[in-house]
Design a protein around this motif. Sequence first.
Motif, PDB file in Angstrom:
ATOM      1  N   ALA A  23     103.546   3.468  42.101  1.00 23.89           N
ATOM      2  CA  ALA A  23     104.366   3.562  40.898  1.00 23.89           C
ATOM      3  C   ALA A  23     104.511   4.989  40.375  1.00 23.89           C
ATOM      4  O   ALA A  23     105.213   5.213  39.394  1.00 23.89           O
ATOM      5  CB  ALA A  23     103.768   2.680  39.808  1.00 23.89           C
ATOM      6  N   SER A  24     103.886   5.947  41.023  1.00 24.05           N
ATOM      7  CA  SER A  24     103.874   7.315  40.500  1.00 24.05           C
ATOM      8  C   SER A  24     104.976   8.186  41.089  1.00 24.05           C
ATOM      9  O   SER A  24     105.535   7.902  42.140  1.00 24.05           O
ATOM     10  CB  SER A  24     102.516   7.959  40.769  1.00 24.05           C
ATOM     11  OG  SER A  24     102.318   8.129  42.163  1.00 24.05           O
ATOM     12  N   ALA A  25     105.257   9.276  40.380  1.00 16.43           N
ATOM     13  CA  ALA A  25     106.240  10.261  40.846  1.00 16.43           C
ATOM     14  C   ALA A  25     105.611  11.196  41.879  1.00 16.43           C
ATOM     15  O   ALA A  25     106.280  11.640  42.807  1.00 16.43           O
ATOM     16  CB  ALA A  25     106.769  11.075  39.669  1.00 16.43           C
ATOM     17  N   SER A  26     104.331  11.488  41.688  1.00 16.91           N
ATOM     18  CA  SER A  26     103.634  12.376  42.622  1.00 16.91           C
ATOM     19  C   SER A  26     102.133  12.278  42.412  1.00 16.91           C
ATOM     20  O   SER A  26     101.667  11.700  41.430  1.00 16.91           O
ATOM     21  CB  SER A  26     104.073  13.831  42.435  1.00 16.91           C
ATOM     22  OG  SER A  26     103.553  14.349  41.221  1.00 16.91           O
ATOM     23  N   GLY A  27     101.402  12.892  43.326  1.00 18.32           N
ATOM     24  CA  GLY A  27      99.955  12.951  43.218  1.00 18.32           C
ATOM     25  C   GLY A  27      99.429  14.123  44.021  1.00 18.32           C
ATOM     26  O   GLY A  27     100.086  14.592  44.950  1.00 18.32           O
ATOM     27  N   VAL A  28      98.266  14.601  43.638  1.00 18.07           N
ATOM     28  CA  VAL A  28      97.649  15.740  44.312  1.00 18.07           C
ATOM     29  C   VAL A  28      96.164  15.442  44.505  1.00 18.07           C
ATOM     30  O   VAL A  28      95.502  14.943  43.599  1.00 18.07           O
ATOM     31  CB  VAL A  28      97.820  17.038  43.484  1.00 18.07           C
ATOM     32  CG1 VAL A  28      97.093  18.205  44.142  1.00 18.07           C
ATOM     33  CG2 VAL A  28      99.293  17.371  43.289  1.00 18.07           C
ATOM     34  N   VAL A  29      95.669  15.772  45.701  1.00 13.75           N
ATOM     35  CA  VAL A  29      94.245  15.631  46.006  1.00 13.75           C
ATOM     36  C   VAL A  29      93.637  17.033  46.028  1.00 13.75           C
ATOM     37  O   VAL A  29      94.198  17.947  46.629  1.00 13.75           O
ATOM     38  CB  VAL A  29      94.034  14.924  47.360  1.00 13.75           C
ATOM     39  CG1 VAL A  29      92.566  14.904  47.733  1.00 13.75           C
ATOM     40  CG2 VAL A  29      94.584  13.512  47.313  1.00 13.75           C
ATOM     41  N   VAL A  30      92.491  17.173  45.357  1.00 12.62           N
ATOM     42  CA  VAL A  30      91.809  18.464  45.296  1.00 12.62           C
ATOM     43  C   VAL A  30      90.361  18.314  45.720  1.00 12.62           C
ATOM     44  O   VAL A  30      89.787  17.238  45.647  1.00 12.62           O
ATOM     45  CB  VAL A  30      91.835  19.068  43.870  1.00 12.62           C
ATOM     46  CG1 VAL A  30      93.243  19.393  43.436  1.00 12.62           C
ATOM     47  CG2 VAL A  30      91.146  18.172  42.863  1.00 12.62           C
ATOM     48  N   ASN A  31      89.790  19.425  46.154  1.00 13.01           N
ATOM     49  CA  ASN A  31      88.355  19.531  46.344  1.00 13.01           C
ATOM     50  C   ASN A  31      87.847  20.197  45.076  1.00 13.01           C
ATOM     51  O   ASN A  31      88.164  21.352  44.810  1.00 13.01           O
ATOM     52  CB  ASN A  31      88.027  20.380  47.571  1.00 13.01           C
ATOM     53  CG  ASN A  31      86.543  20.487  47.811  1.00 13.01           C
ATOM     54  OD1 ASN A  31      85.758  20.561  46.872  1.00 13.01           O
ATOM     55  ND2 ASN A  31      86.156  20.525  49.064  1.00 13.01           N
ATOM     56  N   TYR A  32      87.085  19.457  44.277  1.00 14.70           N
ATOM     57  CA  TYR A  32      86.671  19.949  42.963  1.00 14.70           C
ATOM     58  C   TYR A  32      85.312  20.642  42.989  1.00 14.70           C
ATOM     59  O   TYR A  32      84.753  20.975  41.935  1.00 14.70           O
ATOM     60  CB  TYR A  32      86.666  18.813  41.937  1.00 14.70           C
ATOM     61  CG  TYR A  32      85.678  17.716  42.219  1.00 14.70           C
ATOM     62  CD1 TYR A  32      84.393  17.768  41.710  1.00 14.70           C
ATOM     63  CD2 TYR A  32      86.029  16.620  42.999  1.00 14.70           C
ATOM     64  CE1 TYR A  32      83.475  16.755  41.964  1.00 14.70           C
ATOM     65  CE2 TYR A  32      85.127  15.601  43.254  1.00 14.70           C
ATOM     66  CZ  TYR A  32      83.861  15.675  42.734  1.00 14.70           C
ATOM     67  OH  TYR A  32      82.959  14.670  42.993  1.00 14.70           O
ATOM     68  N   GLN A  33      84.791  20.914  44.152  1.00 16.59           N
ATOM     69  CA  GLN A  33      83.478  21.549  44.275  1.00 16.59           C
ATOM     70  C   GLN A  33      83.461  22.885  43.534  1.00 16.59           C
ATOM     71  O   GLN A  33      84.398  23.662  43.617  1.00 16.59           O
ATOM     72  CB  GLN A  33      83.161  21.776  45.751  1.00 16.59           C
ATOM     73  CG  GLN A  33      81.797  22.346  46.002  1.00 16.59           C
ATOM     74  CD  GLN A  33      81.487  22.417  47.486  1.00 16.59           C
ATOM     75  OE1 GLN A  33      82.153  21.788  48.287  1.00 16.59           O
ATOM     76  NE2 GLN A  33      80.494  23.181  47.841  1.00 16.59           N
ATOM     77  N   ASP A 116     108.144  12.250  46.484  1.00 14.58           N
ATOM     78  CA  ASP A 116     109.370  11.729  47.100  1.00 14.58           C
ATOM     79  C   ASP A 116     109.098  10.940  48.374  1.00 14.58           C
ATOM     80  O   ASP A 116     109.825  11.053  49.352  1.00 14.58           O
ATOM     81  CB  ASP A 116     110.361  12.857  47.389  1.00 14.58           C
ATOM     82  CG  ASP A 116     110.951  13.454  46.126  1.00 14.58           C
ATOM     83  OD1 ASP A 116     111.046  12.726  45.118  1.00 14.58           O
ATOM     84  OD2 ASP A 116     111.332  14.635  46.149  1.00 14.58           O
ATOM     85  N   GLY A 117     108.009  10.182  48.383  1.00 14.51           N
ATOM     86  CA  GLY A 117     107.716   9.313  49.511  1.00 14.51           C
ATOM     87  C   GLY A 117     107.122   9.992  50.722  1.00 14.51           C
ATOM     88  O   GLY A 117     106.984   9.380  51.774  1.00 14.51           O
ATOM     89  N   GLU A 118     106.755  11.262  50.589  1.00  6.83           N
ATOM     90  CA  GLU A 118     106.196  12.002  51.717  1.00  6.83           C
ATOM     91  C   GLU A 118     104.869  12.652  51.357  1.00  6.83           C
ATOM     92  O   GLU A 118     104.673  13.097  50.232  1.00  6.83           O
ATOM     93  CB  GLU A 118     107.156  13.099  52.174  1.00  6.83           C
ATOM     94  CG  GLU A 118     108.436  12.585  52.771  1.00  6.83           C
ATOM     95  CD  GLU A 118     109.290  13.717  53.323  1.00  6.83           C
ATOM     96  OE1 GLU A 118     108.729  14.739  53.764  1.00  6.83           O
ATOM     97  OE2 GLU A 118     110.511  13.564  53.304  1.00  6.83           O
ATOM     98  N   VAL A 119     103.992  12.733  52.354  1.00  9.30           N
ATOM     99  CA  VAL A 119     102.742  13.465  52.196  1.00  9.30           C
ATOM    100  C   VAL A 119     103.056  14.945  52.385  1.00  9.30           C
ATOM    101  O   VAL A 119     103.794  15.315  53.299  1.00  9.30           O
ATOM    102  CB  VAL A 119     101.687  12.995  53.232  1.00  9.30           C
ATOM    103  CG1 VAL A 119     100.447  13.867  53.171  1.00  9.30           C
ATOM    104  CG2 VAL A 119     101.325  11.537  52.985  1.00  9.30           C
ATOM    105  N   ILE A 120     102.518  15.771  51.497  1.00  6.71           N
ATOM    106  CA  ILE A 120     102.753  17.216  51.589  1.00  6.71           C
ATOM    107  C   ILE A 120     101.420  17.945  51.686  1.00  6.71           C
ATOM    108  O   ILE A 120     100.415  17.488  51.144  1.00  6.71           O
ATOM    109  CB  ILE A 120     103.588  17.739  50.399  1.00  6.71           C
ATOM    110  CG1 ILE A 120     102.929  17.392  49.050  1.00  6.71           C
ATOM    111  CG2 ILE A 120     104.997  17.174  50.446  1.00  6.71           C
ATOM    112  CD1 ILE A 120     103.640  17.954  47.834  1.00  6.71           C
ATOM    113  N   ASP A 121     101.426  19.081  52.374  1.00  6.50           N
ATOM    114  CA  ASP A 121     100.189  19.852  52.535  1.00  6.50           C
ATOM    115  C   ASP A 121      99.965  20.757  51.318  1.00  6.50           C
ATOM    116  O   ASP A 121     100.776  20.788  50.392  1.00  6.50           O
ATOM    117  CB  ASP A 121     100.214  20.650  53.840  1.00  6.50           C
ATOM    118  CG  ASP A 121     101.320  21.697  53.888  1.00  6.50           C
ATOM    119  OD1 ASP A 121     102.025  21.907  52.875  1.00  6.50           O
ATOM    120  OD2 ASP A 121     101.480  22.312  54.955  1.00  6.50           O
ATOM    121  N   ALA A 122      98.880  21.509  51.350  1.00 10.10           N
ATOM    122  CA  ALA A 122      98.505  22.360  50.214  1.00 10.10           C
ATOM    123  C   ALA A 122      99.576  23.408  49.910  1.00 10.10           C
ATOM    124  O   ALA A 122      99.855  23.694  48.740  1.00 10.10           O
ATOM    125  CB  ALA A 122      97.166  23.038  50.488  1.00 10.10           C
TER     126      ALA A 122
END
Length: 176
Positions: A23-33, A116-122
């Motif tokens: 249901a989201s417009a976007s998302g980001v995964v981070v390394n929070y170390q 937009d329905g695609e996985v994107i890199d950093a």
Amino acid sequence: MPSNAILEQKKQVVADLAEQIKASASGVVVNYQGITVDNDTALRKALREAGVDYKVYKNSITGRACEEAGYGDMKQYLSGMTAIAVSPEDAVAPAKILKQYADKIESFTLLAGYCDGEVIDAAAVERLATIPSKETLIAQLLACIQSPLTKFVYVLDQVAKKDEQPAEAAEAPAEA
């Protein structure tokens, strides 16, 4: 018996996260170390104010949820101490806010995201972070539309004034 209940709880967490991602417009995964408590508190506050949900899940749960949501390629980025930021409406907000912290804290890194329905890199997440906010883009669009109209009205006004001057000049000698 208790392990069965735990398994059902985990399945529900995966299902809930998958629905949130879908249901989201976007998302980001981070390394929070390496983020301090103060920085983490400020980060969470900034994300919350922008309407972004930021949570830490086990990588296996995030991976399963991403897979259920159609972003199975995200699993390759899930290692170490990861968190996910999901925005229901603003596609730019998670990337923009998280990039500010990644720039300040060396060990805090952007790993990947989706939009937009695609996985994107950093690198794509960083490019996404440079896009102005929706309000700024609307203001820029309106300025682009307004500028030619303003110039057009100015030209019409000048033409109207030019047409009025000879008529006034022709009337002036007749009165004298």
